[in-house]
Design a protein around this motif. Structure first.
Motif, PDB file in Angstrom:
ATOM      1  N   UNK A 218       6.133  -4.125 -10.242  1.00  0.00           N
ATOM      2  CA  UNK A 218       6.559  -2.815 -10.088  1.00  0.00           C
ATOM      3  C   UNK A 218       5.876  -1.711 -10.730  1.00  0.00           C
ATOM      4  N   UNK A 219       5.843  -0.802 -10.046  1.00  0.00           N
ATOM      5  CA  UNK A 219       4.883   0.493 -10.581  1.00  0.00           C
ATOM      6  C   UNK A 219       5.476   0.904 -11.998  1.00  0.00           C
ATOM      7  N   UNK A 220       6.769   0.690 -12.148  1.00  0.00           N
ATOM      8  CA  UNK A 220       7.461   1.585 -13.305  1.00  0.00           C
ATOM      9  C   UNK A 220       7.039   0.733 -14.516  1.00  0.00           C
ATOM     10  N   UNK A 221       6.657  -0.466 -14.126  1.00  0.00           N
ATOM     11  CA  UNK A 221       6.218  -1.678 -15.231  1.00  0.00           C
ATOM     12  C   UNK A 221       4.815  -1.576 -15.785  1.00  0.00           C
ATOM     13  N   UNK A 222       4.045  -1.103 -14.658  1.00  0.00           N
ATOM     14  CA  UNK A 222       2.567  -1.037 -14.861  1.00  0.00           C
ATOM     15  C   UNK A 222       2.033  -0.054 -15.337  1.00  0.00           C
ATOM     16  N   UNK A 223       2.208  -0.182 -16.880  1.00  0.00           N
ATOM     17  CA  UNK A 223       2.024   0.945 -17.749  1.00  0.00           C
ATOM     18  C   UNK A 223       0.633   0.421 -18.750  1.00  0.00           C
ATOM     19  N   UNK A 224      -0.069   1.364 -19.193  1.00  0.00           N
ATOM     20  CA  UNK A 224      -1.360   0.819 -19.769  1.00  0.00           C
ATOM     21  C   UNK A 224      -2.072   2.008 -20.501  1.00  0.00           C
ATOM     22  N   UNK A 225      -3.414   1.747 -20.290  1.00  0.00           N
ATOM     23  CA  UNK A 225      -4.209   2.771 -21.147  1.00  0.00           C
ATOM     24  C   UNK A 225      -4.535   3.740 -19.933  1.00  0.00           C
TER      25      UNK A 225
ATOM     26  N   UNK B 168       1.472 -10.169 -18.174  1.00  0.00           N
ATOM     27  CA  UNK B 168       0.825  -9.679 -19.557  1.00  0.00           C
ATOM     28  C   UNK B 168       1.448  -8.987 -20.305  1.00  0.00           C
ATOM     29  N   UNK B 169       2.700  -8.087 -19.978  1.00  0.00           N
ATOM     30  CA  UNK B 169       3.255  -7.261 -20.653  1.00  0.00           C
ATOM     31  C   UNK B 169       4.255  -7.719 -21.483  1.00  0.00           C
ATOM     32  N   UNK B 170       5.160  -8.726 -20.818  1.00  0.00           N
ATOM     33  CA  UNK B 170       6.564  -9.207 -21.611  1.00  0.00           C
ATOM     34  C   UNK B 170       6.489 -10.610 -21.952  1.00  0.00           C
ATOM     35  N   UNK B 171       5.259 -11.369 -21.627  1.00  0.00           N
ATOM     36  CA  UNK B 171       5.336 -12.571 -22.050  1.00  0.00           C
ATOM     37  C   UNK B 171       4.149 -12.872 -23.072  1.00  0.00           C
TER      38      UNK B 171
ATOM     39  N   UNK C  13       0.941  -1.163   0.039  1.00  0.00           N
ATOM     40  CA  UNK C  13      -0.071   0.038   0.004  1.00  0.00           C
ATOM     41  C   UNK C  13       0.658   1.241  -0.025  1.00  0.00           C
ATOM     42  N   UNK C  14       1.890   1.198   0.992  1.00  0.00           N
ATOM     43  CA  UNK C  14       2.784   2.369   0.997  1.00  0.00           C
ATOM     44  C   UNK C  14       3.482   2.677  -0.249  1.00  0.00           C
ATOM     45  N   UNK C  15       4.133   1.489  -0.903  1.00  0.00           N
ATOM     46  CA  UNK C  15       4.791   1.588  -2.213  1.00  0.00           C
ATOM     47  C   UNK C  15       3.808   2.052  -3.184  1.00  0.00           C
ATOM     48  N   UNK C  16       2.621   1.721  -3.354  1.00  0.00           N
ATOM     49  CA  UNK C  16       1.753   1.987  -4.340  1.00  0.00           C
ATOM     50  C   UNK C  16       1.129   3.496  -4.297  1.00  0.00           C
ATOM     51  N   UNK C  17       0.909   3.780  -3.175  1.00  0.00           N
ATOM     52  CA  UNK C  17       0.101   4.697  -2.898  1.00  0.00           C
ATOM     53  C   UNK C  17       0.741   6.155  -2.245  1.00  0.00           C
TER      54      UNK C  17
ATOM     55  N   UNK D 122       0.042   0.857 -24.427  1.00  0.00           N
ATOM     56  CA  UNK D 122      -0.176   2.011 -23.628  1.00  0.00           C
ATOM     57  C   UNK D 122       1.062   2.593 -22.600  1.00  0.00           C
ATOM     58  N   UNK D 123       1.134   3.870 -22.508  1.00  0.00           N
ATOM     59  CA  UNK D 123       2.075   4.336 -21.552  1.00  0.00           C
ATOM     60  C   UNK D 123       1.718   5.180 -20.480  1.00  0.00           C
ATOM     61  N   UNK D 124       0.330   5.093 -19.923  1.00  0.00           N
ATOM     62  CA  UNK D 124       0.019   5.753 -18.743  1.00  0.00           C
ATOM     63  C   UNK D 124       0.432   4.761 -17.408  1.00  0.00           C
ATOM     64  N   UNK D 125       0.934   5.680 -16.597  1.00  0.00           N
ATOM     65  CA  UNK D 125       0.909   4.763 -15.193  1.00  0.00           C
ATOM     66  C   UNK D 125      -0.277   4.514 -14.631  1.00  0.00           C
ATOM     67  N   UNK D 126      -0.468   2.983 -14.488  1.00  0.00           N
ATOM     68  CA  UNK D 126      -1.794   2.324 -14.107  1.00  0.00           C
ATOM     69  C   UNK D 126      -2.057   2.736 -12.741  1.00  0.00           C
ATOM     70  N   UNK D 127      -1.384   2.739 -11.687  1.00  0.00           N
ATOM     71  CA  UNK D 127      -1.946   3.055 -10.382  1.00  0.00           C
ATOM     72  C   UNK D 127      -2.349   4.344 -10.262  1.00  0.00           C
ATOM     73  N   UNK D 128      -1.521   5.452 -11.003  1.00  0.00           N
ATOM     74  CA  UNK D 128      -2.112   6.946 -10.867  1.00  0.00           C
ATOM     75  C   UNK D 128      -3.227   7.326 -11.630  1.00  0.00           C
TER      76      UNK D 128
END
Length: 416
Positions: A181-188, A218-221, A60-64, A143-149
């Motif tokens: 990791x957050x920097x990997x979690x990119x998408x729409x 689902x990003x690299x495989x 939670x802390x790492x993500x938010x 997609x290139x948007x940060x998913x968590x944000x």
């Protein structure tokens, strides 16, 4: 990419959190607080919910802790095109020769894996390749948007807070399970991720480890992505051994009131109505159910669509999308172009469609909320209006429909 509004079926999936927790809205302040204060307060509430849901505090802390509101996401969410996109325009942008050729290349590249997936899940390889091509151009644009944000921004916006709060909490659970990791979690901008553009709820419930490396990526495989798509479609109810549908020809005296997604009949009955295959063969007599859809009205091609067409629409609730998936899949395995060409249709403004929907509702032809979207309910309302005026009831909004509804509404007002 899969749009958010068409992801509504995903939320019906088995989410991990209790109904009591998920039924609660995250408070979105509407006081005189600044935008930053409102967002911070919302995130604090989400953090509490995440703890209640059993998500590790470190995740939670790492993500938010440093999550940011993205104004561009709200702009995308509010943005509405000026004109309704016609089906020919939609299809021609999606089923291109490049996608057909690339799809055939991917079919060859993943032949062994796809054969195994078809045996295990019942979904033919060319459909999996078609979905992949339509979602991300075979992974070339994920997609290139940060998913968590992005999810946090939408979760703290009043319009669809509950939906995106659920998706954000699920994304945190996914981070914990897969050590993402957050920097990997990119998408729409709306939170869809990876080769197949899964929302977090779809990812956590249906994504599988296709390359047996112990991770679901689902990003690299590509094997993970294709396997996950096969599993998802299987769980949505894909019927093994059946196609999505087929183009057909209609007799000159055809009663178009039988058309529409909600008008299901057995193939035997469609055959008795005089519907034939495009090569003029008879439709086989069978108890299999099908619907007749006319994406461009009576002037364009007609299609009998089966249960697997419904499954495609559970992935993305759009008839145009489902037709594009089926058509691209067919072209990838060498089937010809549709026999009847798509007509050249004029664009019309969204505002004009909203006016039409309002008019149909006023006249008693219930099409639901006037949102400018030409969905099945609007087509049904148009057919009912056309029938009431002895018009050709193909459910398509041509000039005669627009003017006829306007005239009928004015007549009702003047007579009241």
């Amino acid at each position: 990419m899969i749009s958010v509004k068409t992801k509504s079926t995903l939320i019906a999936a088995n989410l991990l959190f209790s109904a009591t927790l998920m039924a609660q809205e995250v408070p979105v302040q509407t006081t005189s607080e600044s935008g930053e204060q409102v967002f911070a307060s919302c995130i604090s509430n989400i953090q509490q919910k995440a703890e209640t849901a059993g998500i590790d505090k470190s995740v939670i802390s790492y993500a938010l802790d440093d999550v940011k509101q993205i104004d561009k996401v709200l702009e995308y969410d509010r943005n509405q095109p000026e004109f309704v996109q016609t089906f020919p325009t939609y299809l021609n942008k999606r089923v291109t020769q490049w996608r057909i050729d690339k799809g055939r290349e991917m079919l060859r590249k993943h032949k062994d894996l796809l054969n195994d997936l078809t045996k295990e899940y019942g979904v033919p390889a060319h459909y999996l390749i078609s979905f992949w091509g339509l979602e991300t151009n075979f992974g070339s644009y994920k997609g290139k948007m940060p998913i968590i944000d992005s999810l946090a921004t939408l979760a703290c916006d009043e319009r669809r807070s509950r939906f995106f709060t659920q998706e954000l909490l699920t994304a945190l659970k996914l981070m914990q399970r897969e050590n993402l990791k957050k920097d990997k979690m990119l998408g729409s901008w709306a939170g869809a991720m990876g080769h197949t553009q899964f929302m977090p709820s779809a990812y956590i419930n249906y994504a599988v480890d296709g390359d047996n490396d112990g991770l679901v990526d689902l990003w690299d495989s590509e094997p993970d992505a294709l396997s996950s798509a096969a599993n998802f479609l299987n769980k949505l109810g894909w019927e093994k051994g059946f196609i999505w549908g087929r183009e057909v020809t209609l007799p000159d005296n055809f009663d178009y009131s039988h058309s529409g997604k909600d008008s299901r009949k057995q193939l035997t009955q469609w055959s008795e109505f005089g519907i034939r295959k495009v090569n003029d063969d008879k439709i086989p007599k069978s108890e299999i159910d099908a619907s007749l859809i006319l994406p461009t009205g009576a002037k364009g091609p007609a299609f009998l669509v089966y249960r697997n067409f419904d499954v495609i629409m559970r992935w993305n609730n759009s008839e145009s999308y489902a037709l594009a998936v089926g058509y691209l899949a067919d072209r990838i395995i060498g089937k010809p172009e549709w026999a009847k060409s798509l007509p050249d249709l004029p664009n019309y403004p969204i505002s004009q469609m909203v006016e039409l929907q309002d008019g149909l509702n006023d006249l008693g032809f219930d099409v639901g909320k006037a949102d400018g979207i030409m969905g099945p309910a609007t087509r049904k309302g148009i057919r009912q209006f056309q029938l009431s005026r002895n018009m050709l009831a193909d459910g398509y909004p041509d000039d005669s429909v627009f003017s006829g509804v306007q005239e009928a509404v004015r007549s009702n007002l003047s007579g009241s």
